[in-house]
Enzyme design. Sequence first.
Site, PDB file in Angstrom:
ATOM      1  N   HIS A  66       0.831  -1.204   0.000  1.00  0.00           N
ATOM      2  CA  HIS A  66       0.000   0.000   0.000  1.00  0.00           C
ATOM      3  C   HIS A  66       0.865   1.254   0.000  1.00  0.00           C
ATOM      4  O   HIS A  66       1.913   1.290   0.650  1.00  0.00           O
ATOM      5  CB  HIS A  66      -0.947   0.000   1.204  1.00  0.00           C
ATOM      6  CG  HIS A  66      -2.127  -0.881   0.991  1.00  0.00           C
ATOM      7  ND1 HIS A  66      -3.355  -0.418   0.608  1.00  0.00           N
ATOM      8  CD2 HIS A  66      -2.243  -2.218   1.068  1.00  0.00           C
ATOM      9  CE1 HIS A  66      -4.173  -1.423   0.465  1.00  0.00           C
ATOM     10  NE2 HIS A  66      -3.520  -2.536   0.734  1.00  0.00           N
ATOM     11  N   PRO A  67       0.402   2.279  -0.689  1.00  0.00           N
ATOM     12  CA  PRO A  67       1.162   3.535  -0.725  1.00  0.00           C
ATOM     13  C   PRO A  67       0.888   4.382   0.517  1.00  0.00           C
ATOM     14  O   PRO A  67      -0.116   4.195   1.205  1.00  0.00           O
ATOM     15  CB  PRO A  67       0.598   4.236  -1.961  1.00  0.00           C
ATOM     16  CG  PRO A  67      -0.836   3.786  -1.993  1.00  0.00           C
ATOM     17  CD  PRO A  67      -0.796   2.335  -1.531  1.00  0.00           C
ATOM     18  N   SER A  83      -6.054   3.570  -6.132  1.00  0.00           N
ATOM     19  CA  SER A  83      -5.533   4.411  -5.046  1.00  0.00           C
ATOM     20  C   SER A  83      -5.612   5.891  -5.397  1.00  0.00           C
ATOM     21  O   SER A  83      -5.930   6.718  -4.538  1.00  0.00           O
ATOM     22  CB  SER A  83      -4.084   4.025  -4.717  1.00  0.00           C
ATOM     23  OG  SER A  83      -4.051   2.784  -4.057  1.00  0.00           O
TER      24      SER A  83
END
Length: 166
Positions: A66-67, A83
């Site tokens: 995940h960023p 995202s």
Amino acid sequence: MTRPGDMDRDAFVARFGSVFEHSPWIAGQAWDAGLRPDTAEGLHAALVAVLRDAPHERQLALLNAHPDLAGKLAVRGELTADSTAEQASAGLDRCTPEEFARFTALNEAYKVKFGFPFILAVKGRTRAEILEAFERRIHHTPEEEFATALAQVERIALLRLKDLLS
């Protein structure tokens, strides 16, 4: 649209492999196990079962896929389409310099403490709500936060499935 239960493995993974960030293995294992319900909720339960049965290291890898929220990847335009849309829906693409600095500091402190990025289903939330959650959760124990982060990943997946199957 072809129903999930009628798809071959390649089509199923292509369609649902991105529901969990950069982790098509979840969709692949669900298909292999014959878990292909046709509703968003049913498919979500099947995919989550695969995630929950995965070893800790694989779950951690998913969290690390995940960023950061309002992070460097977002600034450089390198997020996945999902995202990007989710962060934009919460206004994270319109942070003030002060908010961006706060997100950057919290992202770094969080990763140092927990070893993975802060994860929150941001769809429908404001920047202030996100920062509040960030500041509250950074005080969790590592065990609490690992469980909370996985629950948020599951929430993100459900929201994405509802969009895909609507």
